[in-house]
Design a protein around this motif. Structure first.
Motif, PDB file in Angstrom:
ATOM      1  N   ASN A  61     -42.371  -7.003 -15.884  1.00  0.00           N
ATOM      2  CA  ASN A  61     -43.818  -6.976 -15.673  1.00  0.00           C
ATOM      3  C   ASN A  61     -44.438  -8.055 -16.550  1.00  0.00           C
ATOM      4  N   PRO A  62     -45.271  -8.948 -15.967  1.00  0.00           N
ATOM      5  CA  PRO A  62     -45.818 -10.068 -16.744  1.00  0.00           C
ATOM      6  C   PRO A  62     -46.790  -9.601 -17.831  1.00  0.00           C
ATOM      7  N   ALA A  63     -47.094 -10.510 -18.731  1.00  0.00           N
ATOM      8  CA  ALA A  63     -48.075 -10.247 -19.787  1.00  0.00           C
ATOM      9  C   ALA A  63     -49.457 -10.105 -19.156  1.00  0.00           C
ATOM     10  N   ILE A  64     -50.331  -9.397 -19.869  1.00  0.00           N
ATOM     11  CA  ILE A  64     -51.684  -9.140 -19.370  1.00  0.00           C
ATOM     12  C   ILE A  64     -52.698  -9.696 -20.361  1.00  0.00           C
ATOM     13  N   LYS A  65     -53.676 -10.410 -19.831  1.00  0.00           N
ATOM     14  CA  LYS A  65     -54.804 -10.901 -20.634  1.00  0.00           C
ATOM     15  C   LYS A  65     -56.078 -10.515 -19.905  1.00  0.00           C
ATOM     16  N   ALA A 101     -51.352  -7.553 -23.603  1.00  0.00           N
ATOM     17  CA  ALA A 101     -50.106  -6.789 -23.469  1.00  0.00           C
ATOM     18  C   ALA A 101     -48.975  -7.768 -23.168  1.00  0.00           C
ATOM     19  N   PHE A 102     -47.888  -7.677 -23.919  1.00  0.00           N
ATOM     20  CA  PHE A 102     -46.731  -8.545 -23.714  1.00  0.00           C
ATOM     21  C   PHE A 102     -46.011  -8.168 -22.429  1.00  0.00           C
ATOM     22  N   PRO A 103     -45.158  -9.069 -21.931  1.00  0.00           N
ATOM     23  CA  PRO A 103     -44.328  -8.695 -20.785  1.00  0.00           C
ATOM     24  C   PRO A 103     -43.476  -7.484 -21.167  1.00  0.00           C
ATOM     25  N   THR A 104     -43.073  -6.728 -20.164  1.00  0.00           N
ATOM     26  CA  THR A 104     -42.262  -5.555 -20.438  1.00  0.00           C
ATOM     27  C   THR A 104     -41.360  -5.245 -19.253  1.00  0.00           C
ATOM     28  N   VAL A 105     -40.391  -4.399 -19.498  1.00  0.00           N
ATOM     29  CA  VAL A 105     -39.513  -3.893 -18.444  1.00  0.00           C
ATOM     30  C   VAL A 105     -39.725  -2.390 -18.346  1.00  0.00           C
ATOM     31  N   ASP A 106     -39.311  -1.822 -17.234  1.00  0.00           N
ATOM     32  CA  ASP A 106     -39.527  -0.392 -17.018  1.00  0.00           C
ATOM     33  C   ASP A 106     -38.908   0.461 -18.118  1.00  0.00           C
TER      34      ASP A 106
END
Length: 153
Positions: free
Chosen positions: A131-135, A39-44
């Motif tokens: 929100n940071p990326a998720i691996k 999942a890429f970084p994201t904002v609310d």
């Protein structure tokens, strides 16, 4: 007789050794594509989008627009009116902190890189929460370069 033959045939299954922990770990690590995140970084503001590519696009547009708004106030245009676009390398750390670095062409000697870097750090404070990326369920560091257009009024 049937029971005896069944036990002889099934004995071959007991001869196989289970792979060691290290072998299992190495096999699993080789399957992981370390160049991509789940999942890429994201904002609310982009969280409500379910399509991953649209959410990524929303994030990049939101971040680019936020940086443009903060930089277009005045400073860079006054010192460097000839600059219309600046590339900014953005690093999102697992703890949701951000780092911004201006990227310059290799032959660029006309700009005071330290001054531009200082302006970036001064102007790009109080950024929205990212929100940071998720691996594999774990927040990871990501980096990308955004072209930021400096608005002229």
């Amino acid at each position: 007789m049937f029971f005896f033959s069944a036990t002889l045939v099934s004995c071959q299954f007991f001869d196989k050794k289970a792979p060691s922990e290290d072998e299992l770990l190495q096999n699993e690590l080789q399957k992981i594509d370390w160049k991509k995140v789940d999942a890429f970084p994201t904002v609310d503001a982009c969280e409500v989008i379910t399509d991953e590519s649209q959410r990524r696009q929303c994030f990049f547009e939101y971040l680019t627009q936020t940086i443009q708004d903060k930089l277009s106030v005045d400073t860079l245009r006054i010192f460097y009116p000839e600059i219309d676009t600046i590339e900014v390398k953005v690093t999102v750390f697992p703890d949701a902190t951000l780092k911004f670095e201006p990227q310059f062409p290799k032959d660029s000697l006309a700009y005071d890189k330290i001054k531009i870097d200082s302006i970036l750090h001064t102007k790009l404070v109080d950024m929205p929460k990212i929100n940071p990326a998720i691996k594999r369920g774990i927040p990871v560091k990501t980096q990308f370069v955004l072209p930021v257009i400096l608005k002229s009024e």
